[in-house]
Scaffold this motif. Sequence first.
Motif, PDB file in Angstrom:
ATOM      1  N   TYR A 105     -17.053  -1.117 -11.725  1.00 45.70           N
ATOM      2  CA  TYR A 105     -17.603  -1.633 -10.471  1.00 45.70           C
ATOM      3  C   TYR A 105     -16.482  -2.025  -9.518  1.00 45.70           C
ATOM      4  CZ  TYR A 105     -20.359  -4.517  -7.257  1.00 45.70           C
ATOM      5  OH  TYR A 105     -20.939  -5.045  -6.128  1.00 45.70           O
ATOM      6  N   LEU A 106     -15.481  -2.747 -10.028  1.00 46.43           N
ATOM      7  CA  LEU A 106     -14.379  -3.206  -9.184  1.00 46.43           C
ATOM      8  C   LEU A 106     -13.495  -2.039  -8.736  1.00 46.43           C
ATOM      9  CD1 LEU A 106     -13.380  -6.495 -11.053  1.00 46.43           C
ATOM     10  CD2 LEU A 106     -14.721  -6.273  -8.950  1.00 46.43           C
ATOM     11  N   VAL A 107     -13.300  -1.052  -9.606  1.00 49.56           N
ATOM     12  CA  VAL A 107     -12.528   0.132  -9.222  1.00 49.56           C
ATOM     13  C   VAL A 107     -13.232   0.875  -8.087  1.00 49.56           C
ATOM     14  CG1 VAL A 107     -11.825   2.440  -9.988  1.00 49.56           C
ATOM     15  CG2 VAL A 107     -11.323   0.449 -11.411  1.00 49.56           C
ATOM     16  N   ASP A 108     -14.536   1.046  -8.206  1.00 53.86           N
ATOM     17  CA  ASP A 108     -15.302   1.706  -7.143  1.00 53.86           C
ATOM     18  C   ASP A 108     -15.200   0.919  -5.832  1.00 53.86           C
ATOM     19  OD1 ASP A 108     -16.074   3.693  -8.863  1.00 53.86           O
ATOM     20  OD2 ASP A 108     -18.067   2.840  -9.270  1.00 53.86           O
ATOM     21  N   LEU A 109     -15.255  -0.407  -5.925  1.00 51.30           N
ATOM     22  CA  LEU A 109     -15.145  -1.255  -4.743  1.00 51.30           C
ATOM     23  C   LEU A 109     -13.760  -1.125  -4.112  1.00 51.30           C
ATOM     24  CD1 LEU A 109     -16.548  -3.338  -2.950  1.00 51.30           C
ATOM     25  CD2 LEU A 109     -15.800  -5.123  -4.546  1.00 51.30           C
ATOM     26  N   ALA A 110     -12.723  -1.050  -4.962  1.00 55.36           N
ATOM     27  CA  ALA A 110     -11.357  -0.874  -4.454  1.00 55.36           C
ATOM     28  C   ALA A 110     -11.224   0.452  -3.722  1.00 55.36           C
ATOM     29  CB  ALA A 110     -10.362  -0.946  -5.610  1.00 55.36           C
ATOM     30  N   ASN A 111     -11.786   1.506  -4.292  1.00 53.46           N
ATOM     31  CA  ASN A 111     -11.714   2.823  -3.654  1.00 53.46           C
ATOM     32  C   ASN A 111     -12.433   2.807  -2.306  1.00 53.46           C
ATOM     33  OD1 ASN A 111     -10.245   4.016  -5.734  1.00 53.46           O
ATOM     34  ND2 ASN A 111     -12.083   4.557  -6.885  1.00 53.46           N
ATOM     35  N   LYS A 112     -13.563   2.118  -2.230  1.00 50.42           N
ATOM     36  CA  LYS A 112     -14.307   2.034  -0.974  1.00 50.42           C
ATOM     37  C   LYS A 112     -13.513   1.278   0.097  1.00 50.42           C
ATOM     38  CE  LYS A 112     -18.877   2.218  -3.124  1.00 50.42           C
ATOM     39  NZ  LYS A 112     -20.100   1.449  -3.492  1.00 50.42           N
ATOM     40  N   ASN A 113     -12.600   0.406  -0.359  1.00 50.90           N
ATOM     41  CA  ASN A 113     -11.782  -0.363   0.571  1.00 50.90           C
ATOM     42  C   ASN A 113     -10.439   0.312   0.860  1.00 50.90           C
ATOM     43  OD1 ASN A 113     -12.789  -3.341   1.350  1.00 50.90           O
ATOM     44  ND2 ASN A 113     -13.649  -2.777  -0.638  1.00 50.90           N
ATOM     45  N   GLY A 114     -10.289   1.563   0.415  1.00 50.04           N
ATOM     46  CA  GLY A 114      -9.099   2.337   0.749  1.00 50.04           C
ATOM     47  C   GLY A 114      -7.896   2.111  -0.134  1.00 50.04           C
ATOM     48  N   SER A 115      -8.071   1.517  -1.303  1.00 52.43           N
ATOM     49  CA  SER A 115      -6.936   1.267  -2.205  1.00 52.43           C
ATOM     50  C   SER A 115      -6.470   2.570  -2.849  1.00 52.43           C
ATOM     51  CB  SER A 115      -7.341   0.271  -3.292  1.00 52.43           C
ATOM     52  OG  SER A 115      -7.715  -0.966  -2.732  1.00 52.43           O
ATOM     53  N   LEU A 116      -5.177   2.823  -2.773  1.00 53.15           N
ATOM     54  CA  LEU A 116      -4.598   4.009  -3.395  1.00 53.15           C
ATOM     55  C   LEU A 116      -4.039   3.700  -4.780  1.00 53.15           C
ATOM     56  CD1 LEU A 116      -2.673   5.459  -0.315  1.00 53.15           C
ATOM     57  CD2 LEU A 116      -4.981   5.999  -1.109  1.00 53.15           C
ATOM     58  N   SER A 117      -3.749   2.431  -5.017  1.00 49.99           N
ATOM     59  CA  SER A 117      -3.203   1.991  -6.305  1.00 49.99           C
ATOM     60  C   SER A 117      -3.955   0.752  -6.759  1.00 49.99           C
ATOM     61  CB  SER A 117      -1.708   1.682  -6.170  1.00 49.99           C
ATOM     62  OG  SER A 117      -1.188   1.174  -7.390  1.00 49.99           O
ATOM     63  N   ILE A 118      -4.479   0.779  -7.987  1.00 54.43           N
ATOM     64  CA  ILE A 118      -5.203  -0.363  -8.544  1.00 54.43           C
ATOM     65  C   ILE A 118      -4.439  -0.829  -9.780  1.00 54.43           C
ATOM     66  CG2 ILE A 118      -7.412  -1.200  -9.409  1.00 54.43           C
ATOM     67  CD1 ILE A 118      -8.698   1.255  -8.036  1.00 54.43           C
ATOM     68  N   ASN A 119      -4.131  -2.136  -9.833  1.00 56.01           N
ATOM     69  CA  ASN A 119      -3.228  -2.663 -10.857  1.00 56.01           C
ATOM     70  C   ASN A 119      -3.834  -3.862 -11.561  1.00 56.01           C
ATOM     71  OD1 ASN A 119      -0.624  -1.104  -9.842  1.00 56.01           O
ATOM     72  ND2 ASN A 119      -1.611  -1.987  -8.053  1.00 56.01           N
ATOM     73  N   LEU A 120      -3.301  -4.154 -12.743  1.00 58.55           N
ATOM     74  CA  LEU A 120      -3.734  -5.337 -13.478  1.00 58.55           C
ATOM     75  C   LEU A 120      -2.716  -5.660 -14.562  1.00 58.55           C
ATOM     76  CD1 LEU A 120      -4.912  -4.220 -16.473  1.00 58.55           C
ATOM     77  CD2 LEU A 120      -6.752  -3.431 -15.000  1.00 58.55           C
ATOM     78  N   ILE A 121      -2.804  -6.899 -15.040  1.00 51.14           N
ATOM     79  CA  ILE A 121      -2.024  -7.317 -16.199  1.00 51.14           C
ATOM     80  C   ILE A 121      -3.003  -7.489 -17.346  1.00 51.14           C
ATOM     81  CG2 ILE A 121      -0.420  -8.996 -17.157  1.00 51.14           C
ATOM     82  CD1 ILE A 121       0.702  -7.527 -14.760  1.00 51.14           C
ATOM     83  N   ALA A 122      -2.791  -6.775 -18.439  1.00 44.47           N
ATOM     84  CA  ALA A 122      -3.757  -6.743 -19.532  1.00 44.47           C
ATOM     85  C   ALA A 122      -3.274  -7.514 -20.750  1.00 44.47           C
ATOM     86  CB  ALA A 122      -4.042  -5.302 -19.934  1.00 44.47           C
ATOM     87  N   THR A 123      -4.200  -8.232 -21.386  1.00 41.54           N
ATOM     88  CA  THR A 123      -3.958  -8.817 -22.700  1.00 41.54           C
ATOM     89  C   THR A 123      -4.286  -7.765 -23.754  1.00 41.54           C
ATOM     90  OG1 THR A 123      -6.235  -9.611 -22.863  1.00 41.54           O
ATOM     91  CG2 THR A 123      -4.630 -11.083 -21.831  1.00 41.54           C
ATOM     92  N   ASP A 124      -3.970  -8.064 -25.007  1.00 36.95           N
ATOM     93  CA  ASP A 124      -4.290  -7.131 -26.091  1.00 36.95           C
ATOM     94  C   ASP A 124      -5.791  -6.879 -26.168  1.00 36.95           C
ATOM     95  OD1 ASP A 124      -1.632  -6.979 -26.743  1.00 36.95           O
ATOM     96  OD2 ASP A 124      -1.730  -8.482 -28.326  1.00 36.95           O
TER      97      ASP A 124
END
Length: 267
Positions: free
Chosen positions: A85-104
């Motif tokens: 859902y958040l990735v789709d929202l980012a794409n709709k807002n024109g984001s070319l790069s989506i990033n995060l810091i992941a735990t195990d």
Amino acid sequence: MNIQPLLLQDIPFTRDLQPEGWGDITVSLMEYCLQSFCKPIKVVDQNKIVGVGTLILHEKSAWLAHIIVDESYRGKGIGYHIVKYLVDLANKNGSLSINLIATDLGAPVYKKAGFRVVSSYHFLKKEQNWLPNALAEQLQTAEPAFYEQMFKLDQDITGENRRHLIENHLKQAVIFEQDGIVEGYYLPTIGQGPIYAKTEQAGLGLMSLKYSISDSAVLPADNTVGLKFLSDIGFETQNTTAIRMTLGDEIRWQPKLIFSRIGGNYG
């Protein structure tokens, strides 16, 4: 179950989601609700909030943060649906790069959604107090005349336009200034207190100030100079691990110049 915007009125009802070992999530969730560049959401099942997540927008890049699912609801694919859902929202807002810091715990969910590992972070702590022999003369309180240099330095190092994120913290910033040039800055009032510096002298000078009063640190694994400094003053590497992951274009960031990160939500 359905996904809806997270509202200020929802904050008290997210306490049951609090993961062990995290800072108080309600503080961060309230921050997201109050910032126009953040899009926090909730997953509701029978009038109960069973999951949350946030999209943070920085012009052409974005971050996913505080993706949490109630323990009793895990294993049902809720975390994956929040991410999508958040990735789709980012794409709709024109984001070319989506990033995060992941735990195990979260990494498998993000890999399933297409994220790839680009870097890792070391967590360190010290038990004994440490005092520097002297602090660098180049350290000073940031003045408005230096703000534009600080914005440019931040963008050069992170590869992102984060003016809206840091501008409200500049009055409390410490800079390392040499002959009118800002070589580094430290923002003690945001997250874990980021330090960004384009020279080792500036980075280590600002670290000397911060770690004379702080007993915990998180640095990119690439910053071997900063990690050695911490080891030399008594910091020990912890078992905690975290990885940086990206979907889409990789940001041209410079982890060797990050001498302290902001946190898992902003990098």
